[in-house]
Scaffold this motif. Structure first.
Motif, PDB file in Angstrom:
ATOM      1  N   GLU A   1       0.842  -1.209   0.000  1.00 58.40           N
ATOM      2  CA  GLU A   1       0.000   0.000   0.000  1.00 58.40           C
ATOM      3  C   GLU A   1       0.874   1.255   0.000  1.00 58.40           C
ATOM      4  OE1 GLU A   1      -0.325  -2.461   2.196  1.00 58.40           O
ATOM      5  OE2 GLU A   1      -2.212  -3.390   1.542  1.00 58.40           O
ATOM      6  N   VAL A   2       1.990   1.208   0.777  1.00 59.07           N
ATOM      7  CA  VAL A   2       2.891   2.370   0.849  1.00 59.07           C
ATOM      8  C   VAL A   2       3.553   2.574  -0.511  1.00 59.07           C
ATOM      9  CG1 VAL A   2       5.019   3.236   1.905  1.00 59.07           C
ATOM     10  CG2 VAL A   2       3.308   2.050   3.303  1.00 59.07           C
ATOM     11  N   ILE A   3       3.947   1.461  -1.107  1.00 61.92           N
ATOM     12  CA  ILE A   3       4.623   1.557  -2.403  1.00 61.92           C
ATOM     13  C   ILE A   3       3.693   2.157  -3.449  1.00 61.92           C
ATOM     14  CG2 ILE A   3       5.545   0.123  -4.259  1.00 61.92           C
ATOM     15  CD1 ILE A   3       6.807  -1.572  -2.086  1.00 61.92           C
ATOM     16  N   SER A   4       2.425   1.693  -3.480  1.00 68.12           N
ATOM     17  CA  SER A   4       1.502   2.223  -4.479  1.00 68.12           C
ATOM     18  C   SER A   4       1.269   3.712  -4.258  1.00 68.12           C
ATOM     19  CB  SER A   4       0.185   1.455  -4.471  1.00 68.12           C
ATOM     20  OG  SER A   4      -0.434   1.611  -3.226  1.00 68.12           O
ATOM     21  N   LEU A   5       1.258   4.119  -2.975  1.00 64.20           N
ATOM     22  CA  LEU A   5       1.082   5.536  -2.676  1.00 64.20           C
ATOM     23  C   LEU A   5       2.273   6.347  -3.189  1.00 64.20           C
ATOM     24  CD1 LEU A   5      -1.001   7.238  -1.083  1.00 64.20           C
ATOM     25  CD2 LEU A   5       0.603   7.197   0.818  1.00 64.20           C
ATOM     26  N   GLN A   6       3.469   5.812  -2.954  1.00 65.74           N
ATOM     27  CA  GLN A   6       4.683   6.507  -3.402  1.00 65.74           C
ATOM     28  C   GLN A   6       4.702   6.649  -4.922  1.00 65.74           C
ATOM     29  OE1 GLN A   6       8.035   6.829  -1.666  1.00 65.74           O
ATOM     30  NE2 GLN A   6       7.744   5.689   0.227  1.00 65.74           N
TER      31      GLN A   6
ATOM     32  N   LEU B   1       2.004  -3.136 -10.632  1.00 68.20           N
ATOM     33  CA  LEU B   1       1.754  -3.044  -9.201  1.00 68.20           C
ATOM     34  C   LEU B   1       0.430  -2.338  -8.903  1.00 68.20           C
ATOM     35  CD1 LEU B   1       4.196  -2.894  -6.485  1.00 68.20           C
ATOM     36  CD2 LEU B   1       2.475  -1.131  -6.357  1.00 68.20           C
ATOM     37  N   LEU B   2       0.211  -1.224  -9.637  1.00 66.94           N
ATOM     38  CA  LEU B   2      -1.041  -0.488  -9.396  1.00 66.94           C
ATOM     39  C   LEU B   2      -2.248  -1.330  -9.801  1.00 66.94           C
ATOM     40  CD1 LEU B   2      -0.105   3.154 -10.393  1.00 66.94           C
ATOM     41  CD2 LEU B   2      -0.349   2.176  -8.113  1.00 66.94           C
ATOM     42  N   LYS B   3      -2.050  -2.117 -10.873  1.00 65.92           N
ATOM     43  CA  LYS B   3      -3.142  -2.984 -11.315  1.00 65.92           C
ATOM     44  C   LYS B   3      -3.489  -3.990 -10.205  1.00 65.92           C
ATOM     45  CE  LYS B   3      -3.425  -5.955 -14.870  1.00 65.92           C
ATOM     46  NZ  LYS B   3      -2.731  -6.543 -15.990  1.00 65.92           N
ATOM     47  N   LEU B   4      -2.453  -4.549  -9.607  1.00 66.59           N
ATOM     48  CA  LEU B   4      -2.660  -5.522  -8.530  1.00 66.59           C
ATOM     49  C   LEU B   4      -3.400  -4.885  -7.352  1.00 66.59           C
ATOM     50  CD1 LEU B   4      -1.669  -8.482  -7.470  1.00 66.59           C
ATOM     51  CD2 LEU B   4      -0.252  -7.067  -5.996  1.00 66.59           C
TER      52      LEU B   4
END
Ligand SMILES: Nc1ncnc2c1ncn2[C@@H]1O[C@H](COP(=O)(O)OP(=O)(O)OP(=O)(O)O)[C@@H](O)[C@H]1O
Ligand SMILES: [Mg+2]
Length: 411
Positions: A99-104, A134-137
């Motif tokens: 979740e943090v990675i997608s936010l970044q 990643l965002l798709k996931l």
């Protein structure tokens, strides 16, 4: 739910979102990288790494568009790849939750969406990640979560409805049980009282009967007294019948169950029933072969009472000139259903709710114990009785009794 960082890392690293692609060394010529990428579509980005530490990222898109231009190709073909790399790509710790990675990714420069990002563990190169995958996931997971949330909500809604229904049902059952208890208590009080009163009344009644008998036997009875004495005798008989009815109603006898073929049994009971002139009885039986488990004598009382009521209603109906038709129909719809229709005057809406009350009668000669007794006997047989009637339209009595197993099923 608690998850260790290791778990979280694995979750997205193993979802092939970070690929451990072999990194480039800073002196790899641009022409070589172009060839590598032209051969392998899946090389969306390659990290440039020195001593395990990433210094930049070359992505497929810029490589293909920039380098493909003739002019640049000539100039850069032999130059080191550092000339085309993005020196400040998004670098993410593998231990971060997804979740943090997608936010970044969404907050970092737009270019990250095309070029992806570099994954490190404690500063050391691990692989490169595709932002889009990643965002798709993340989006798919959110979608799944929303769906399961919706399903859970639906389940909760259904459970709530079921619960409400069950509460209503239980409340109704409780109320019915309470009413039944009150009825039984009242009933047993009435029963005791009736037994006492009946006993007390029967003694003087029999002495009246004996006295009348003696008067008749003796020569003293003149013809002038013949009629009054006959009237006294009729009244004694009536009192006796009322006492008998009352005792019958209040004494809860054990039922003597036996299996009968319903329509045949009903036919026999109706055959024995005397009808006054002007009243006819039509049978519409439609439950041949179905069987009932009943106390013949008690259930016969039910039929006799219902037919008597119909006959009395029609005979006393001035509009019908003392006649009419009774139709007795049967059918099976889950239970054995018996419908008795008459062409009498019907029952007014004021009277209808009271007809099952003990001692309620509209007749000068009635006791008002017919229908209460009928109801009691039917309920003893786990059946139900309903009366539908309208003034001027006759009366319909519907009796439902549970079926006994068929001969084959019983065998
Ligand atoms: N088929 C019917 N048509 C019209 N009224 C009816 C009919 N059946 C019952 N009733 C009404 O219901 C009342 C109660 O009936 P119930 O059989 O309990 O008592 P009853 O007939 O008056 O007296 P009993 O049956 O004790 O001799 C009757 O007095 C009558 O007003
Ligand atoms: Mg009656």
């Amino acid at each position: 739910m608690s998850q260790s960082d290791g778990d979280r890392e694995d979750r997205w690293l193993t979802a092939s979102l970070a690929r451990p692609l072999a990194p480039l060394s800073p002196d790899t010529p641009c022409g070589r990288v172009y060839e590598m990428m032209a051969q392998d579509e899946s090389l969306f980005a390659l990290a440039v790494v020195v001593d395990g530490a990433p210094i930049g990222l070359v992505d497929h898109l810029s490589m293909m568009s920039d380098f493909a231009r003739q002019y640049w190709r000539e100039i850069y073909a032999r130059r080191p790849i550092t000339h085309l790399m993005d020196g400040a790509p998004l670098t993410l710790e593998a231990a971060f939750p997804i979740e943090v990675i997608s936010l970044q990714i969404t907050l970092f420069k737009r270019r990250t969406l095309n070029s992806g990002f570099v994954v490190v563990r404690e500063g050391r190169y691990v692989g490169v990640g595709s932002s889009l995958d990643l965002l798709k996931l993340v989006a798919e997971r959110a979608c799944d979560r929303a769906q399961s949330l919706e399903m859970a909500q639906q389940e909760i809604r259904a459970l709530n409805e079921g619960l409400e229904h069950r509460i209503e049902q239980r409340t109704a059952e409780l109320r019915a049980a309470q009413e039944e208890l009150v009825r039984k208590e009242r009933f047993s009080a009435i029963g005791q009282l009736t037994a006492t009163v009946a006993h007390e009344l029967r003694n003087p009644l029999s002495s009246i009967r004996n006295s009348v008998f003696t008067m008749r036997e003796g020569s003293a009875v003149s013809s002038a007294l013949e009629r009054p004495i006959a009237r006294i005798e009729r009244s004694i008989a009536r009192c006796d019948r009322i006492i008998g009815d009352l005792l019958d109603f209040t004494r809860l006898r054990e039922r003597q169950a036996e299996i009968v073929t319903a329509d045949d049994w009903l036919g026999e009971v109706l055959d024995e029933q005397p009808l006054p002139p002007g009243v006819s009885l039509v049978r519409r039986f439609g439950a041949a072969g179905y069987r009932l488990n009943l106390d013949r004598e008690r259930m016969r009382q039910v039929i006799v009472n219902l037919i008597e009521n119909a006959v009395q209603a029609m005979v006393n109906d001035a509009a019908a000139a003392g006649g009419g038709t009774i139709v007795v129909g049967t059918r099976v719809a889950a239970a054995y259903e018996m419908v008795i229709d008459d062409t009498g005057p019907g029952i007014s809406p004021q009277v209808l709710p009271k007809v099952f009350e003990p001692l309620f009668t509209t007749k000068s000669f009635g006791t008002g114990l017919g229908l209460p007794t009928v109801k009691q006997i039917i309920e003893q047989h786990a059946g139900t009785i309903a009366i539908e009637s309208e003034l001027g339209r006759g009366t319909r009595v519907i009796v439902r009794l549970p079926l006994a197993p068929s001969r084959e099923a019983a065998a």
